[in-house]
Every structure is written in C-alpha cells, then in structure tokens.
Design a protein around this motif. Structure first.
Motif, mmCIF file in Angstrom:
data_model
loop_
_atom_site.group_PDB
_atom_site.id
_atom_site.type_symbol
_atom_site.label_atom_id
_atom_site.label_comp_id
_atom_site.label_asym_id
_atom_site.label_seq_id
_atom_site.Cartn_x
_atom_site.Cartn_y
_atom_site.Cartn_z
ATOM 1 N N SER A 446 39.904 33.942 40.921
ATOM 2 C CA SER A 446 39.015 35.081 40.755
ATOM 3 C C SER A 446 39.324 36.133 41.806
ATOM 4 C CB SER A 446 37.550 34.643 40.866
ATOM 5 O OG SER A 446 37.282 34.107 42.145
ATOM 6 N N ILE A 453 38.998 37.413 36.330
ATOM 7 C CA ILE A 453 39.598 36.104 36.542
ATOM 8 C C ILE A 453 40.961 36.113 35.887
ATOM 9 C CG2 ILE A 453 39.495 33.658 35.921
ATOM 10 C CD1 ILE A 453 36.550 33.701 36.341
ATOM 11 N N PHE A 498 33.397 28.964 34.703
ATOM 12 C CA PHE A 498 33.240 30.004 35.712
ATOM 13 C C PHE A 498 31.868 30.652 35.550
ATOM 14 C CE2 PHE A 498 34.920 32.067 31.987
ATOM 15 C CZ PHE A 498 34.314 33.312 31.939
#
Length: 780
Positions: A446, A453, A498
């Motif tokens: 990231s 990302i 994520f």
C-alpha cells in the motif's frame, strides 16, 4: 503475514487523545493520616477529600497517565528534567490566548499560566494543574530534591506538588516553598515498579492562586548533586586540545535555592583542591604536559550543604606519531553465508598504544562496530566483493585506517522494483502462487499518500525477473487502501485482504477482498466488501485455515476499545463470507498486524498489544474449534513488545513464532508451541542481542526444510537473515547481512517458493519517500 508501518498516524492520535482526554480538577487522594505525615495541609486536605468539581471530573490517577520506558540513571542523568509535560485545566481555568496547547506535548520545559474566568476563587475546581513524568528512575533510592523554576512566581501558599503513590494509585501532596525547592525522603515509594523498567515518577503541580503566574520547568535531582553547570573551555574536536593549552572554567549553580558560600576547584588532577573561596566560579589553568586529566569541583552553600562535580578530558601530545593499521580477512572468497574474521592485530603505534578500533564492515561510509579488541567476526550473505574498513585510534587521538576485502562467490542478490517518488509504502506482504506453470512470488503493498494498493508478481520461481506493477481496481469513491495481506487459495490463485478508507479518517474503513483473475496474477477482479462496518479493515491477516481462506482484522484503537474480528469463508474460492466473529475486546490499545497459523485443531493467533498505560504484551490465542467460532486459552507475556509477528511450522507441524520490534534496544525472539498450539513454554528465546544488530521487522519461513528468519536491523539499517541448524528451530546460526546499501525501512516480508527459492520484499527509506526492493537467492 502483513507488516504495517503506521507510526505517524498512531502518534498523532495519541497526542490528540492526551490533549483532549486527560481530565482535570479534584484530586483522588491517599488517606488523610498518610498525608498528615508528609506535611501540614489543613484546609487543602479537607478540600481535596470533600470538594468535587461541578462537572464531575477528577484529576487523572497516576495509572491513567501515559508511561514510558525508563533507563537506570548515570552520572549525566543525575538531574532529571521532565520527559514530557501535559498541563490540563479545570472547568474554571483557561489558557491565555498566546498559549498553544501542542507545546505541552512536544516540549518538556513548556510553561503555562492560569487565567481564571471568574477572576477570584481559591476552590480546587478553579485550580490549574500541570502534569509531568520523569523517566530516568530505573533504580532511584534515597532522597531527592525537587526544583520548580518560576518565570513569574506564585503568591505564597498557592503552589502544591503531588507525587504519584503507585501502591494507592493516588497523589501525596506537598506545599511548594517560596524558594521553589523542596526535599522528598524515600523517593522510591513514588517510583512505579513494573517489568522491563517501566519505572517512572509522576508529578502534578497545582496552582490555586488568583494572580497570573508562570512555571517554566520542573527538575528532580539528588540533594548531593544539584543542577551544577560547569563550563570547560575545550575544543569539541579533541585533536585540537594540544599541549600547552590554557583552559577556562566556570562554575554555576542556577537552581541551588540558597546562596553559595565557597567554590573549590581541583584543576591539576593532583590530590586536594588548590583553588578555594572562589568569588565568581571563574578560573583558568594551563596544561603544559599532555595526558588524561580529571577535574573536580566542590560547592558549599550557606546551609553548609556540599555539592560535587567532576569531569575528565585529554590534553593531546602535539608531537604524537600516528598509528599504522594492518588488517586482513581470514578467507579471501567463498559462498554465502560466509564467516570472515577481520584481524587488525598487526596494527602498531610508535609512541603510545592503540585504544580503540572502529569497523565499517561493508564500506558504506557508516561505522558498524566499535571495539577495544583488534579482531571482529562477521557473516556475509550477499554476493559480490565486500570491503572492510578499520580505523585505529591511539591514546593521543591519532587515527589511521586500513582496508581489505572478501569475494562472496554466490549468495543473495537484490533488485529495485518500484522507484516511484514521492511515495510512502506503509505496508506490504508477499506469498507464493502456483497453478499452470512454475510457482511464482506475488506481493501487495500500500502507498498511503498515493491512495492505492499495488501488486507485482515474479516471472520465475527464483524471483529474478518481475512483471510490471499493477494497481487494484476500486469501485466508488475511496481515499485509499491500507494494510494489505496476501495469500494463495488452495487453487493457487492469490487473494488480498485490505482496508478501504471511506472518509479521511482511519476509523472509517471497511474490510475488502480482491482476487486475481488467474494464478499468475496477470490481472485482478474488482474488490468485494467483506465487512462494511466502520473501523474494520485495519491490520489485516489472511491465511488458509483448514483449506479455507480466513481473515483477522482490527477495529478501534487507542481512544476506544480495540477489537479483533475473525472472518471465515464458506468456500475454498473466497466467494461467500460469513459474518465477523469477535475474538476479543481488548480495551483501549494499539497493536500491530496479527499473524494466523493453521493449527492441527484450529487457527492460532499471535498479536502484540500496547495499552495506553502499562506494559506491552505478546498475546497468543487459540481457537476452541477448527472454524474459529470461539476462542480461548490465551497466553500473554507481559512486557514483551511485539510489533512484528509471524508463524512457520517445524518438521512436525508445531508452530514456531518469531517476533521483533523497532527500537534502540530491540531484539529478535522466537518461541515454539505444541502441535495444536494450546501449550506454550514460559521461556522465550533471544535470537539477537539488543545491539548492534537488533531485531526489527521480521518474518519466519521454511527453506530447504530448515526455518529461516529475515529481519530488518533497527540499529544498523541492514536487511538480515538467520537460519536454524535443525528442523525444529532449536539451534540457530549467526545472523548475516543480505543488503546494506542504504537504510531499510520498517517493512520486510518473506516467502519461499516451492520450499526452495526464498524471496524477501522490503523497503528502503530515501529522501523522497520509500523504494520497493526484493532480495532473492542466487546460489546452490
């Protein structure tokens, strides 16, 4: 495993929390008889016990204030300034318009002044409070003096200081005399007693007067060692202090609180004070003979108290002849990891002796080690020609350097993957992927300031060649992705868990998952939402548990209850996800990315947790069933800081946990549990010393059947590795350097493709941000 670097966000949140959340006003106090022993308080004691603020707030107890790791005092630390100052104001007191509250957090000697709204009041609810903590009390005993230095002194009888009574978790109060100096007996009772030297003394200054008054700072020191300031007129470059040299001396005691009666000086290094009854503390002495000198100063005040100070320096021989360095390596070449003994014992000094050696073991312009012995053993892991530079210093500060080199014929190589600047890579994770061809490495990282990302995959199993960078495709409005964690499904297709920010605060995140379109990660499908609850999706870890993808994610933090949630997919292809199972509510705390392990009877979780007050904790939790619907059997090591945690199995399937942290005194540790993880030994094994090659970001894996750990050395800035000499991780070789061309960041993650090809993703800190690198093995 996912490694997260969010220090800036945590510090900002912590500072704001302290500034707005510390309550003020009435004092939670020890019993009146105990207070009576400390001094006459009269109405103050009764007011403290009986009168509460109208809004119900109370002065924070010592245990509710931030604590910091302390160190044992040395001679330099004999006078201790407040490590931090956090003034808080009651509902009747406001800061003056010129005061910036942030100063109180960043400056230890910040001053404050009350400005009463109602103009006249002497009740405690109108008092102003300033809170200080002193973090150099590792082994404080005996009596200490407290000095309050006023810019504008308060009216007599309006200043009080409360010291932290940790047994009762309250404050013991003293009136502050007009001199600003008071002696306190048995200081140790006020110093916290906890593991890992979490030993500090808290002081709360209370001002009850109505006049404007300003406190500059608070000092605490031993009565026999006040803050005596001694100026010695020597050059900061010691080689310039050549004989003959006339040196100026000046003695000052700015905070003694009394008049000075005599000042005595011993400047020639011989027994006795040759200068006494000095009027102004200013003198000179000519040193005609080179050598080492110790000067002593003794001050007596009008109360016949005696204060002492001494210092040492060297007057250099102007005719000194420089030493000559001769250094050689024990081997000329060999494959990595290669141990080399650098030997400088052939170095000489014609008119004195060599007293120190400094070693630059990789010729990167930084000194790596300082020793008094002429030999140093180093282990090298990266391929190429490596130079070692050694500097010798003689007893008159004369210097000489010598160089030798060794050739590493095969070993680790590195490749720069992403040089996009400026960018801040704040989290990364790597895994292997497999399917229709040779297995490969694929990583996700990231870029916090760039709101994205990225993923990148290798073109071969060894990690030598890499494809182009790809960015995850987002849908809708988003501000950025955070804390990616990557693993391969049972089919070999990689998936990434994520957090996605839905507003410009870390607390407004949702948990997402992205799946590659094929096992080679040539492209990625649009992410799906796993949990839309605000605050989820931070510090994620995704692993296969019993063949099905499972995620651990965090919500909450330092200002609210921190919670760990467990998500388990209903199928092996990561398509259908169940609701969150809360593993535990841990109270206000910060913790870094957790690690999951596929145990024989269910998932095992490890995480490092740091509460706002108290010791850090390494936590291991074991699920009560294979699906992770219930958790229990928690193992906690109090005081064991673990910023980075990761698991790997030994040859029998037992979990081996490796962990480290980023700090000056960091170490790399490991512990091995039972087959199902329900039993863990109470003894933790240190794999590296605290210095000079301390542990930091780390990950454990298995290479050629043997556990291996990569880690970022906090102290030297190197990327390093060490491998076990047996399949159970009980005996380990020496750590060796993989990369030392610059300063590593806080991130390192490793996978071993097909069990044969180790690949490490890591970051390097550069002026414009972060660079993404990989290290791969090029050898037999």
């Amino acid at each position: 495993m996912n490694l997260n670097s969010s220090l800036a966000r945590v510090c900002q949140a912590l500072a704001l929390t302290l500034l707005v959340a510390l309550p003020a006003c009435a004092v939670r106090q020890t019993a009146a008889p105990e207070l009576g022993k400390e001094g006459p308080f009269g109405e103050l004691v009764r007011s403290v016990q009986l009168e509460l603020p109208r809004d119900g707030r109370q002065l924070a107890k010592p245990s509710e204030l931030l604590r910091s790791i302390s160190t044992t005092p040395n001679d330099i630390d004999r006078v201790i300034g407040g490590a931090a100052c956090n003034p808080t104001f009651s509902n009747r007191v406001t800061p003056t318009a010129t005061i910036d509250l942030l100063r109180y957090w960043y400056e230890a000697n910040a001053s404050y002044s009350p400005n009463y709204v109602n103009g006249v009041s002497k009740s405690l609810e109108d008092a102003a409070y300033g809170q200080y903590w002193f973090d150099s009390f590792g082994a404080a005993t005996g009596d200490y003096d407290i000095y309050l230095r006023w810019v504008t002194p308060p009216a007599p009888g309006t200043a009080f200081i409360g010291l932290s009574d940790w047994d009762r978790d309250g404050w013991v109060w003293y009136p502050v005399p007009a001199s600003g100096r008071l002696s306190v007996s048995d200081t140790q009772r006020f110093v916290s007693d906890g593991p890992n030297l979490f030993n500090i003394l808290m002081a709360t200054v209370m001002l009850t007067g109505t006049e404007a008054h300003e406190l500059d700072y608070v000092l605490i020191g031993e009565p026999t060692n006040p803050p005596m300031a001694v100026y010695i007129g020597l050059d900061s470059d010691v080689t310039q202090n050549l004989a003959p040299r006339t040196v100026d001396f000046q003695v000052q005691i700015p905070l003694a609180g009394t008049e000075v009666k005599t000042i005595e000086m011993d400047l020639d290094g011989q027994p006795g004070y040759e200068i006494s009854d000095d009027d102004d503390g200013i003198n000179q002495y000519e040193y005609t003979v080179p050598g080492d000198y110790t000067v002593r100063f003794r001050v007596t005040d009008e109360l016949d108290r005696v204060f002492n100070y001494e210092d040492s320096f060297t007057i250099v021989n102007p005719s000194n002849q420089l030493p000559t360095v001769n250094v050689s390596g024990s081997v000329a070449s060999g494959p990595a990891p290669l141990d080399v003994i650098w030997d400088a014992s052939g170095s000489t000094d014609p008119d004195g002796q060599i007293i120190r050696y400094r070693w630059n073991i990789d010729a990167d312009s930084d000194w790596d080690f300082t020793t008094t012995e002429p030999e140093l053993t180093c282990s090298y892991g990266y391929e190429g020609q490596i130079f070692c530079v050694v500097e010798a210093q003689d007893n008159d500060f004369g210097l000489d350097t010598g160089t030798d080199f060794v050739t590493i014929t095969s070993g680790w190589k590195t490749k720069l993957l992403d040089t996009t600047n400026p960018q801040e890579i704040d989290s990364l994770d790597i895994c292997q992927t497999f399917g229709g061809g040779p297995s490969k490495a694929v990583l996700a990282y990231s870029c916090y300031n760039a709101d994205r990302i990225n993923t990148i995959s290798s073109m071969d199993s060894a990690g030598v060649n890499w494809n182009s960078i790809k960015e995850l495709a987002y849908t809708g409005d988003r501000l950025g992705g955070i804390d990616p964690s990557i693993c391969a499904l049972a089919s070999g297709t990689p998936v990434i868990a994520f957090g996605e920010e839905v507003s410009d605060t870390d607390s407004n995140t949702v948990l997402k998952l992205a799946k590659a379109t094929n096992w080679a990660a040539d492209a990625w499908n649009a992410p799906i939402t796993i949990d839309a609850g605000t605050g989820t999706g931070e510090d994620n870890c995704i692993e296969l548990i019993d063949g099905q993808p499972s995620i651990v994610s965090k919500s909450g933090g330092i200002s609210s209850s921190a919670r760990l949630h467990y998500y388990r997919c209903a199928d092996a292809m990561a398509n259908s996800w169940g609701s969150a199972q809360m593993i535990g509510e841990l109270g206000p705390a910060t913790f870094d990315t957790p690690a999951l392990f596929d145990g024989s009877s269910g998932p095992i979780l490890a995480v490092g947790l740091t509460p706002p007050v108290g010791s850090s904790e390494l936590n291991i939790l074991v699920a009560a069933d294979a699906s992770g619907t219930a958790w229990g059997n928690q193992t906690i090591w109090d005081g064991e800081r673990a910023d980075f945690v990761s698991f790997a199995p030994d040859d029998s399937g037992k979990p081996i946990l490796a962990y480290g942290f980023d700090a000056q005194d960091a170490v790399l540790r490991k512990v091995r549990g039972s087959n199902d993880g329900h039993t863990w030994p109470g003894v933790l094994t240190d794999l590296t010393p605290p210095s000079p090659r301390s542990g930091g970001a780390c990950e454990i894996a298995v290479w050629n059947g043997l556990p291996i750990i990569c880690f970022q050395s906090w102290s030297s800035g190197e990327l390093m590795a060490m491998q076990s000499m047996d399949t159970q991780g009980t005996s380990w070789g020496e750590p060796y350097s993989i990369w030392s061309l610059g300063q590593t960041g806080e991130l390192a993650s490793m996978t071993v493709v097909s069990g044969l090809f180790p690949v490490i993703a890591f970051t390097s800190d550069v002026a414009a941000g972060s660079e993404l690198w990989v290290a791969y093995w090029d050898g037999p």
